[in-house]
Design an enzyme around this catalytic site. Structure first.
Site, PDB file in Angstrom:
ATOM      1  N   LYS A  98       0.852  -1.188   0.000  1.00 22.05           N
ATOM      2  CA  LYS A  98       0.000   0.000   0.000  1.00 22.05           C
ATOM      3  C   LYS A  98       0.889   1.239   0.000  1.00 22.05           C
ATOM      4  CE  LYS A  98      -0.908   0.335   5.023  1.00 22.05           C
ATOM      5  NZ  LYS A  98      -0.185  -0.834   5.525  1.00 22.05           N
ATOM      6  N   ASP A 166      -9.562  -8.837  -8.998  1.00 22.46           N
ATOM      7  CA  ASP A 166      -8.211  -9.264  -8.624  1.00 22.46           C
ATOM      8  C   ASP A 166      -7.581 -10.092  -9.738  1.00 22.46           C
ATOM      9  OD1 ASP A 166      -8.117  -8.025  -6.196  1.00 22.46           O
ATOM     10  OD2 ASP A 166      -8.441  -9.812  -4.994  1.00 22.46           O
TER      11      ASP A 166
END
Length: 354
Positions: A98, A166
């Site tokens: 992230k 995904d």
């Protein structure tokens, strides 16, 4: 195919590990680094109700075949040294840090390139590398229109029953990595950074639904399995023996052949059903008339006739029925992971011949 390739996977959950899984299936050495402070990849604990506690979850097993797992704390200097050594020996690294974590652990593209000047650095983000939004597949399905058009007309917006966004992002990233590997054949000392986002992958995959809006200003509605441009396509019919079947009729010829199979040639001659645009406009009435014919036929015989006449048709199967077939069984990979026997479908199902 990739027996000489070494991949280091600094990724968790589904998208990044699916890329590593692709390379492990094709013979690459894949070292998966998991966060030991959090007891490894979070999906290890994503168990269904009643699932055994032995070994990792079935979810984890789905994209982690034949990998060497190392439990590391990227904030620990000793573990950092081990990871850096792995990176110095790698051809490819896969990450899904992230925003800010790459800098925090000194594992950005520039950091890794300093360790390994020929590295191919693949990164998956949620909404792009500049966004700090947490991105789960559900959130992307909501943000990119998939949920709004998925479901029955009377149902609320509905998530697809697997993490398709995904998987789409994983496909994008591995395609980029493959392009970089190909480019390195001409420029063997050239490093590359490839980034794919879940958001971009989702929007690019809207295909005809996107152009229906962009060109026709038609916002897709929830129509279940029906196709907005073709009929009959996706309607569900019940046969004499209680099976559910569906047809994907893409041409007037296929419709005429279906009518012959159903002994309903008159339908193809009626004005409201002659052409595809007519069938789309009158699809509910058409479905009623097809059901009247289908319910008098046994499923096996109906599908046999459809195959003989090259009419696209199928029985709607649950997963038990899917994996009862030899064809599906031939696509499975098995492995013992931490004491648990695991099994999953292959992600690489193409054939390459010389």
């Amino acid at each position: 195919m990739f027996e000489d390739l070494k991949v280091v996977e600094l990724a968790s959950v589904l998208a990044g590990p699916a890329v590593g899984n692709f390379f492990s299936e094709l013979g690459a050495e894949v070292v998966k680094v998991e966060n030991k402070k959090n007891d490894g990849d979070v999906t290890r604990r994503w168990r269904q109700e009643g699932e055994t506690e032995q070994g990792p979850s079935a979810y984890y097993a789905s994209v982690n075949w034949n990998k060497e797992v190392r439990f590391m704390d990227l904030g620990d200097p000793e573990d950092q040294a081990v990871v850096r050594q792995l990176l110095s020996e790698a051809d490819v690294v896969i990450s899904n840090f992230k925003k800010g974590d790459g800098e925090k652990f000194d594992l950005t593209y520039d950091d890794v390139k300093a360790i390994n000047p020929t590295i191919i650095y693949g990164h998956i983000s949620g909404f792009g590398s500049e966004s700090d939004r947490l991105a789960y597949d559900l959130i992307l399905q909501a943000e990119t229109g998939f949920m709004s058009m998925n479901g029955q007309p009377e149902s609320p917006p509905t998530k697809m029953p697997l993490a398709l966004i995904d998987l789409l992002a994983a496909h994008q990233l591995k395609e980029g990595i493959l392009c970089a590997l190909l480019k390195q054949k001409d420029q063997p000392n050239q490093p590359f950074k490839i980034e794919a986002s879940l958001y971009g992958s989702a929007v690019s995959s809207l295909i005809n639904q996107a152009t229906n809006w962009l060109m026709n200003r038609n916002i897709p509605q929830r129509i279940g399995s029906l196709h907005p441009n073709i009929a009959p396509y996706g309607e569900v019919f019940t046969t004499d023996d209680g099976a559910s079947v569906t047809f994907a009729i893409g041409s007037d010829r296929q419709f005429q052949d279906l009518c012959t199979i159903l002994d309903a040639q008159i339908l193809s001659q009626q004005k409201e059903f002659q052409e595809n645009t007519d069938r789309v406009e009158n699809r509910e009435l058409l479905a009623e008339k097809i059901q009247e014919k289908v319910e008098a036929l046994e499923c096996g015989e109906l599908l046999k006739e459809c195959r003989n006449h090259h009419v696209p048709a199928a029985r709607i199967k649950n997963l038990k029925q899917v994996f009862e077939s030899d064809k599906a069984q031939s696509l499975l990979l098995k492995e013992k992971l931490e004491g648990r026997e695991t099994v999953r479908p292959r992600s690489t199902v193409f054939d390459i011949t010389k």
